[in-house]
Design a protein around this motif. Structure first.
Motif, PDB file in Angstrom:
ATOM      1  N   HIS A  88     -46.611 -50.804   5.655  1.00 54.05           N
ATOM      2  CA  HIS A  88     -45.922 -52.007   4.817  1.00 54.05           C
ATOM      3  C   HIS A  88     -44.389 -51.320   6.087  1.00 54.05           C
ATOM      4  O   HIS A  88     -43.568 -52.372   6.004  1.00 54.05           O
ATOM      5  N   ASP A  89     -43.842 -50.191   5.656  1.00 59.61           N
ATOM      6  CA  ASP A  89     -42.880 -49.666   5.904  1.00 59.61           C
ATOM      7  C   ASP A  89     -42.705 -49.972   7.828  1.00 59.61           C
ATOM      8  O   ASP A  89     -41.958 -50.177   8.130  1.00 59.61           O
ATOM      9  N   VAL A  90     -44.161 -49.801   8.526  1.00 58.30           N
ATOM     10  CA  VAL A  90     -44.693 -50.329  10.147  1.00 58.30           C
ATOM     11  C   VAL A  90     -43.943 -51.675  10.060  1.00 58.30           C
ATOM     12  O   VAL A  90     -42.861 -51.857  10.747  1.00 58.30           O
ATOM     13  N   ILE A  91     -43.805 -52.493   9.160  1.00 59.51           N
ATOM     14  CA  ILE A  91     -43.398 -53.929   9.252  1.00 59.51           C
ATOM     15  C   ILE A  91     -42.404 -53.507   9.467  1.00 59.51           C
ATOM     16  O   ILE A  91     -41.378 -54.424   9.664  1.00 59.51           O
ATOM     17  N   GLN A  92     -41.766 -53.837   8.292  1.00 58.59           N
ATOM     18  CA  GLN A  92     -40.229 -53.808   7.983  1.00 58.59           C
ATOM     19  C   GLN A  92     -39.337 -52.805   9.655  1.00 58.59           C
ATOM     20  O   GLN A  92     -38.442 -53.169   9.096  1.00 58.59           O
ATOM     21  N   ASP A  93     -40.136 -51.895   9.226  1.00 55.84           N
ATOM     22  CA  ASP A  93     -39.047 -50.927  10.461  1.00 55.84           C
ATOM     23  C   ASP A  93     -38.735 -52.094  12.464  1.00 55.84           C
ATOM     24  O   ASP A  93     -38.000 -52.172  12.834  1.00 55.84           O
ATOM     25  N   GLU A  94     -40.439 -52.960  11.808  1.00 59.63           N
ATOM     26  CA  GLU A  94     -40.035 -53.721  13.410  1.00 59.63           C
ATOM     27  C   GLU A  94     -39.621 -54.656  13.312  1.00 59.63           C
ATOM     28  O   GLU A  94     -39.011 -55.342  13.923  1.00 59.63           O
ATOM     29  N   VAL A  95     -39.588 -54.865  12.193  1.00 61.83           N
ATOM     30  CA  VAL A  95     -38.396 -56.807  11.865  1.00 61.83           C
ATOM     31  C   VAL A  95     -37.540 -55.835  11.294  1.00 61.83           C
ATOM     32  O   VAL A  95     -36.653 -56.922  12.658  1.00 61.83           O
ATOM     33  N   GLU A  96     -37.318 -55.074  11.135  1.00 64.93           N
ATOM     34  CA  GLU A  96     -35.478 -54.580  11.668  1.00 64.93           C
ATOM     35  C   GLU A  96     -35.353 -54.484  12.477  1.00 64.93           C
ATOM     36  O   GLU A  96     -34.008 -54.396  13.332  1.00 64.93           O
ATOM     37  N   SER A  97     -35.902 -54.297  13.591  1.00 68.75           N
ATOM     38  CA  SER A  97     -35.744 -53.328  14.866  1.00 68.75           C
ATOM     39  C   SER A  97     -35.379 -54.661  15.847  1.00 68.75           C
ATOM     40  O   SER A  97     -34.390 -55.571  16.747  1.00 68.75           O
ATOM     41  N   LEU A  98     -35.741 -55.785  15.055  1.00 73.30           N
ATOM     42  CA  LEU A  98     -35.786 -57.064  15.660  1.00 73.30           C
ATOM     43  C   LEU A  98     -35.013 -58.422  15.836  1.00 73.30           C
ATOM     44  O   LEU A  98     -34.380 -58.429  16.913  1.00 73.30           O
ATOM     45  N   ALA A  99     -34.509 -57.693  14.722  1.00 74.88           N
ATOM     46  CA  ALA A  99     -32.735 -58.587  14.597  1.00 74.88           C
ATOM     47  C   ALA A  99     -32.198 -57.281  15.064  1.00 74.88           C
ATOM     48  O   ALA A  99     -31.021 -58.628  15.521  1.00 74.88           O
ATOM     49  N   GLU A 100     -32.212 -56.288  14.597  1.00 79.43           N
ATOM     50  CA  GLU A 100     -31.142 -55.673  15.910  1.00 79.43           C
ATOM     51  C   GLU A 100     -31.156 -56.249  16.911  1.00 79.43           C
ATOM     52  O   GLU A 100     -30.026 -56.291  17.524  1.00 79.43           O
ATOM     53  N   GLU A 101     -31.988 -55.883  17.876  1.00 82.96           N
ATOM     54  CA  GLU A 101     -32.197 -56.245  18.903  1.00 82.96           C
ATOM     55  C   GLU A 101     -31.620 -57.237  19.860  1.00 82.96           C
ATOM     56  O   GLU A 101     -31.368 -57.861  20.950  1.00 82.96           O
ATOM     57  N   THR A 102     -32.194 -58.517  18.743  1.00 86.03           N
ATOM     58  CA  THR A 102     -31.906 -60.171  19.284  1.00 86.03           C
ATOM     59  C   THR A 102     -30.525 -60.395  18.646  1.00 86.03           C
ATOM     60  O   THR A 102     -30.271 -61.699  19.052  1.00 86.03           O
ATOM     61  N   GLY A 103     -30.210 -60.078  17.176  1.00 84.14           N
ATOM     62  CA  GLY A 103     -29.237 -60.524  16.715  1.00 84.14           C
ATOM     63  C   GLY A 103     -29.360 -61.756  15.843  1.00 84.14           C
ATOM     64  O   GLY A 103     -28.786 -61.848  15.418  1.00 84.14           O
ATOM     65  N   GLU A 104     -30.585 -62.429  15.516  1.00 87.87           N
ATOM     66  CA  GLU A 104     -31.126 -62.980  14.908  1.00 87.87           C
ATOM     67  C   GLU A 104     -31.949 -63.013  13.827  1.00 87.87           C
ATOM     68  O   GLU A 104     -31.821 -61.597  13.449  1.00 87.87           O
ATOM     69  N   ILE A 105     -32.389 -63.586  13.288  1.00 95.21           N
ATOM     70  CA  ILE A 105     -33.321 -63.570  12.115  1.00 95.21           C
ATOM     71  C   ILE A 105     -34.609 -63.397  12.142  1.00 95.21           C
ATOM     72  O   ILE A 105     -35.215 -63.984  12.984  1.00 95.21           O
TER      73      ILE A 105
END
Length: 257
Positions: A88-105
């Motif tokens: 779960h921690d890895v999934i959460q980190d990747e979701v947060e990184s994806l939001a930061e990289e794209t600026g989207e949800i």
């Protein structure tokens, strides 16, 4: 009511249904009294009162004066459910990184009962907020997360879900025939990512990639945003790469954990 995939119908316990209907109402209404609950659920006050007493005794509800609310024990249950999902921690980190990289949800979802359940969500600095939140569900046929997971499920499970799901029209662009849905799933499997082209919410597009462990589909990760920013070039050439890279990171950490 939308028909959902799941266990074959059979004998059910009326009192359990009433208890969970009470919990559903309290989740939406924060706190509510016996009279209002009885009226809203269509049961006698004595029936509702007995269920409330039982739920309070089990510490699922808290009574405050003449009203009831969900207890913090629900948070403990939710934490336990979340931790049952590997990495779960890895999934959460990747979701947060994806939001930061794209600026989207960015979101991660899994299939439960023939619908999409949201496990993680993060919001970028340009994101347009949506109604989805962790723990809620969305239709599987009108979301990119849902169609992506469907495309990579074993054929038997995919057919079971598709054939038992009511293909409700969410927007003018929603797929509403099984033939069209199967065609879309075939395209999704071939290109390696799924899309929602304003099919669930008008003006919102979404792209997602499957997260697998061998042949098992663990879920899917997505990025969503307004169609004005999600042009076809960005949609298919840029954002599809982002979600596939994020999915690959989760898969590698799952494989070697």
């Amino acid at each position: 009511m939308t028909e959902q995939a799941g266990p074959a119908s059979g004998r059910t316990i009326r009192s359990v249904k009433i208890a969970f209907n009470i919990i559903d109402v309290l989740q939406e209404r924060d706190d509510i009294g016996v009279t209002e609950l009885a009226s809203e659920l269509g049961h006698s006050k004595s029936t509702i009162h007995s269920h409330l007493r039982t739920l309070e005794e089990r510490e699922i509800l808290v009574r405050e004066g003449d009203s009831y609310r969900l207890s913090l024990r629900i948070l403990d249950m939710a934490t336990h459910v979340r931790e049952q999902v590997g990495n779960h921690d890895v999934i959460q980190d990747e979701v947060e990184s994806l939001a930061e990289e794209t600026g989207e949800i960015a979101q991660f979802g899994i299939e439960e009962h023939g619908r999409i359940s949201y496990l993680c969500k993060a919001t970028g600095d340009r994101a347009v907020e949506t109604a989805s939140r962790i723990g809620t569900q969305q239709p599987i046929h009108s979301t990119s997360l849902g169609k992506t997971i469907l495309a990579f499920l074993p054929a038997e499970r995919r057919e079971e879900i598709v054939e038992s799901t009511e293909l409700t029209r969410m927007t003018p662009k929603t797929i509403t025939t099984r033939e069209e849905l199967y065609e879309e799933l075939e395209v999704t499997a071939e290109r390696g990512y799924g899309i929602d082209d304003e099919e669930n919410i008008e003006g919102l597009r979404c792209v997602s990639a499957p997260v697998k462990n061998g042949e098992k589909v663990l879920g899917a990760i997505s990025v969503s945003g307004p169609s004005s920013r999600f042009t076809n070039d960005r949609f298919h050439d840029v954002l599809s790469d982002y979600v596939r890279r994020a999915a690959n990171v989760i898969e590698l950490n799952t494989k070697f954990s």
